[in-house]
Design a protein around this motif. Structure first.
Motif, mmCIF file in Angstrom:
data_model
loop_
_atom_site.group_PDB
_atom_site.id
_atom_site.type_symbol
_atom_site.label_atom_id
_atom_site.label_comp_id
_atom_site.label_asym_id
_atom_site.label_seq_id
_atom_site.Cartn_x
_atom_site.Cartn_y
_atom_site.Cartn_z
ATOM 1 N N THR A 1 0.815 -1.225 0.000
ATOM 2 C CA THR A 1 0.000 0.000 0.000
ATOM 3 C C THR A 1 0.848 1.275 0.000
ATOM 4 O O THR A 1 0.529 2.242 0.662
ATOM 5 C CB THR A 1 -1.002 0.058 1.186
ATOM 6 O OG1 THR A 1 -0.290 0.169 2.390
ATOM 7 C CG2 THR A 1 -1.913 -1.134 1.222
ATOM 8 N N SER A 2 1.921 1.244 -0.771
ATOM 9 C CA SER A 2 2.733 2.463 -0.893
ATOM 10 C C SER A 2 3.238 2.608 -2.322
ATOM 11 O O SER A 2 4.005 1.764 -2.799
ATOM 12 C CB SER A 2 3.919 2.404 0.068
ATOM 13 O OG SER A 2 4.847 3.404 -0.257
ATOM 14 N N SER A 3 2.804 3.672 -3.023
ATOM 15 C CA SER A 3 3.307 3.821 -4.392
ATOM 16 C C SER A 3 4.763 4.256 -4.394
ATOM 17 O O SER A 3 5.512 3.886 -5.299
ATOM 18 C CB SER A 3 2.469 4.748 -5.268
ATOM 19 O OG SER A 3 1.613 5.552 -4.571
ATOM 20 N N THR B 1 -6.652 6.923 -5.273
ATOM 21 C CA THR B 1 -6.956 7.769 -4.108
ATOM 22 C C THR B 1 -8.091 8.737 -4.443
ATOM 23 O O THR B 1 -8.973 8.986 -3.617
ATOM 24 C CB THR B 1 -5.693 8.546 -3.676
ATOM 25 O OG1 THR B 1 -4.643 7.592 -3.461
ATOM 26 C CG2 THR B 1 -5.912 9.340 -2.414
ATOM 27 N N GLY C 1 2.766 9.129 -1.225
ATOM 28 C CA GLY C 1 2.643 7.743 -1.671
ATOM 29 C C GLY C 1 2.993 6.750 -0.584
ATOM 30 O O GLY C 1 3.801 5.851 -0.781
ATOM 31 N N VAL C 2 2.394 6.928 0.580
ATOM 32 C CA VAL C 2 2.679 6.043 1.715
ATOM 33 C C VAL C 2 1.365 5.453 2.245
ATOM 34 O O VAL C 2 0.295 6.003 1.969
ATOM 35 C CB VAL C 2 3.406 6.802 2.857
ATOM 36 C CG1 VAL C 2 4.759 7.302 2.400
ATOM 37 C CG2 VAL C 2 2.560 7.960 3.370
ATOM 38 N N GLY D 1 -1.961 4.708 3.971
ATOM 39 C CA GLY D 1 -2.917 5.483 4.762
ATOM 40 C C GLY D 1 -2.956 6.977 4.486
ATOM 41 O O GLY D 1 -3.730 7.703 5.119
ATOM 42 N N ALA D 2 -2.171 7.466 3.532
ATOM 43 C CA ALA D 2 -2.139 8.912 3.282
ATOM 44 C C ALA D 2 -3.508 9.413 2.821
ATOM 45 O O ALA D 2 -3.945 10.515 3.181
ATOM 46 C CB ALA D 2 -1.086 9.235 2.234
ATOM 47 N N GLY D 3 -4.196 8.592 2.054
ATOM 48 C CA GLY D 3 -5.507 8.979 1.540
ATOM 49 C C GLY D 3 -6.521 9.197 2.656
ATOM 50 O O GLY D 3 -7.389 10.069 2.570
ATOM 51 N N ASP E 1 -7.005 0.800 0.860
ATOM 52 C CA ASP E 1 -5.710 1.309 0.431
ATOM 53 C C ASP E 1 -5.050 0.350 -0.570
ATOM 54 O O ASP E 1 -4.374 0.779 -1.513
ATOM 55 C CB ASP E 1 -4.808 1.498 1.677
ATOM 56 C CG ASP E 1 -3.718 2.530 1.438
ATOM 57 O OD1 ASP E 1 -3.615 3.021 0.312
ATOM 58 O OD2 ASP E 1 -2.967 2.833 2.389
ATOM 59 N N ARG F 1 -6.602 1.141 -3.938
ATOM 60 C CA ARG F 1 -6.276 2.448 -4.523
ATOM 61 C C ARG F 1 -4.797 2.572 -4.859
ATOM 62 O O ARG F 1 -4.434 3.159 -5.888
ATOM 63 C CB ARG F 1 -6.764 3.594 -3.634
ATOM 64 C CG ARG F 1 -6.221 3.669 -2.252
ATOM 65 C CD ARG F 1 -6.879 4.818 -1.478
ATOM 66 N NE ARG F 1 -6.122 5.147 -0.292
ATOM 67 C CZ ARG F 1 -6.517 4.889 0.958
ATOM 68 N NH1 ARG F 1 -7.673 4.329 1.180
ATOM 69 N NH2 ARG F 1 -5.750 5.224 1.985
ATOM 70 N N THR F 2 -3.918 1.982 -4.038
ATOM 71 C CA THR F 2 -2.490 2.072 -4.354
ATOM 72 C C THR F 2 -2.180 1.320 -5.649
ATOM 73 O O THR F 2 -1.376 1.780 -6.466
ATOM 74 C CB THR F 2 -1.646 1.490 -3.197
ATOM 75 O OG1 THR F 2 -2.059 2.114 -1.988
ATOM 76 C CG2 THR F 2 -0.171 1.744 -3.409
ATOM 77 N N ASN G 1 -3.123 3.577 -8.345
ATOM 78 C CA ASN G 1 -2.179 4.701 -8.403
ATOM 79 C C ASN G 1 -0.939 4.323 -9.211
ATOM 80 O O ASN G 1 -0.502 5.058 -10.104
ATOM 81 C CB ASN G 1 -1.737 5.103 -6.992
ATOM 82 C CG ASN G 1 -2.882 5.705 -6.173
ATOM 83 O OD1 ASN G 1 -3.918 6.053 -6.733
ATOM 84 N ND2 ASN G 1 -2.693 5.826 -4.869
HETATM 85 N N1 ASP Z 1 -1.310 4.462 -0.079
HETATM 86 C C1 ASP Z 1 -1.518 5.250 -1.247
HETATM 87 C C2 ASP Z 1 -0.293 5.226 -2.109
HETATM 88 O O1 ASP Z 1 0.798 5.066 -1.647
HETATM 89 C C3 ASP Z 1 -1.917 6.653 -0.926
HETATM 90 C C4 ASP Z 1 -3.245 6.645 -0.242
HETATM 91 O O2 ASP Z 1 -3.302 6.346 0.951
HETATM 92 O O3 ASP Z 1 -4.254 6.911 -0.913
HETATM 93 O O4 ASP Z 1 -0.394 5.360 -3.294
#
Ligand code: ASP
Length: 414
Positions: A265-267, A304, A344-345, A347-349, A378, A381-382, A385
């Protein structure tokens, strides 16, 4: 045994780890503590290795990319195309998210929870954001892993090498050799992916189990289906119509990065793998991929954007708030900004969702409901992304003659 193992395609090994992880995690959902202590560390180990690569890989490959592109006007054009595509795809994503939330009503029938309202996140001002792009201390930027600042510094170094000419050849060769070493290391770290993905999936499955997911199944399905549709329809059409590229080949080439994105879950964390997939499997030049992808990992987040729109409408539905036309327009604008501003970490969304809810005037308590299952959302969505970044790198490369079509059309090698 190692020979037989490594003769299996990497994506199959990772997929095996993923499925096994879900099975083991669900089987052990009665004892999440055991999974936390004994299995999750293998996932963290993989993550740490992959994070170790990000800063040197982005810096070195971008310097090499700029020196290989040479012409500054061409670089400007690539930059404009990249940002243009990022904005277009994000706009599609938000609207798709809104439509899904309105049609499927994921929030109806969900119980409210009483919770302390979290603090809202605020976006920094536009001027500050621009000023912050230039690192006053490049070593500091590298040390803290500030990707946007590293991009700016690497571009400037690359341009300066081009201007200095033959005298800077030794430095250019050192950078090239450094980038090659980083690519080799990425390939090595990816051998750990099946184990890391297994451990991370087992941890998620053990933590959530099935019972927690059922009441919120509607929003989960809504986000997943919207994400999948966005990838297949929007990305598929852009690849086919604008790029003249076969979408099936694209999805085959990017699958390793998708699986790593899904589990980590981190782009930003997936960046080394995304670079590898686009260069080795999809034939995107180092110049284009090393510019487009790090930028995308920080500002282009279609998944996201879809999530922000669905989650905002979801909260309104749970709390029985009726939204009007103006509110929806506002959601489109703020969800777009939130997706650009999200790091891009993991839970940021979710943090950015506080900003969307406050702007629309929706109760921040709604966050507590979404937060419980955020990891599951997440993951979807990641993955989108990262897929979106890779798609844009392909069409931009194609339009600039920087895509090796023979590599793109061949079976994935990495
Ligand atoms: N985790 C997502 C990412 O790294 C960002 C988000 O939390 O939406 O792309």
């Amino acid at each position: 045994m190692w020979k037989t193992w490594s003769s299996i395609k990497l994506w199959k090994r990772i997929a095996g780890g993923l499925i096994l992880g879900v099975i083991v995690g669900i089987a052990m959902s009665g004892a999440p503590g055991v999974v936390d202590t004994w299995i999750k560390p293998f996932g963290t180990l993989f993550l740490n290795f992959i994070k170790m690569l990000i800063v040197p890989l982005v810096f070195l490959s971008l310097v090499v990319g700029v020196t290989s592109l040479k012409d500054p006007a061409r670089m400007g054009r690539i930059g404009i195309k990249t940002v243009g595509w990022y904005l277009v795809t994000t706009a599609f994503a938000v609207v798709l998210g809104l439509v899904f939330a309105l049609v499927f009503q994921p929030g109806t029938g969900v119980e409210k929870v009483a919770a302390a309202a979290p603090k809202a996140a605020a976006l920094p001002s536009v001027v500050d954001t621009f000023l912050n792009l230039v690192p006053t201390n490049p070593v500091g930027a590298l040390a803290s892993g500030n990707i946007l600042q590293i991009i700016v510094f690497a571009i400037v170094v690359g341009i300066a090498i081009n201007f200095v000419g033959p005298k800077a050849d030794p430095l250019e060769r050192v950078m090239q050799a450094g980038a090659d070493v980083m690519y080799k290391m990425t390939a090595g770290v990816m051998e750990l992916a099946p184990l890391g993905v297994f451990a991370l999936m087992a941890w998620v499955a053990a933590k959530y189990g099935l019972s927690i997911l059922l009441p919120l199944a509607k929003i989960i399905v809504c986000v997943y289906v919207a994400c999948i549709l966005h990838a297949i329809v929007v990305y598929g059409l852009i690849l086919k119509l604008y790029g003249g590229l076969n979408p099936v080949q694209f999805f085959k080439g990017i699958v390793d990065a998708q699986m790593v994105a899904f589990t980590t879950t981190s782009s930003a964390g997936t960046l080394p793998v995304t670079l590898r997939c686009t260069q080795d499997n999809l034939g995107v030049s180092v110049g284009v991929s090393s510019f487009v992808l790090p930028l995308g990992a920080t500002i282009n987040m279609d998944g996201t954007a879809i999530y922000e729109a669905i989650a905002a409408v979801f909260v309104a539905q749970v709390f029985g708030v009726t939204l009007g036309g103006g509110d929806y327009l506002m959601i489109v604008i703020v969800a777009t900004l939130a997706s650009i501003g999200a790091a891009g970490v993991p839970g940021a969304g979710l943090i950015m969702l506080t900003m969307v809810l406050t702007t629309i005037g929706l109760p921040l308590e709604g966050l507590a409901i979404v937060a419980g299952i955020d990891r599951i959302l997440d993951m979807a969505r990641t993955t989108i992304n990262v897929t979106g970044d890779a798609m844009v790198s392909c069409v931009v490369a194609k339009s600039e003659g920087e895509l090796n079509k023979a590599v793109y059309d061949a079976a994935p090698v990495a």
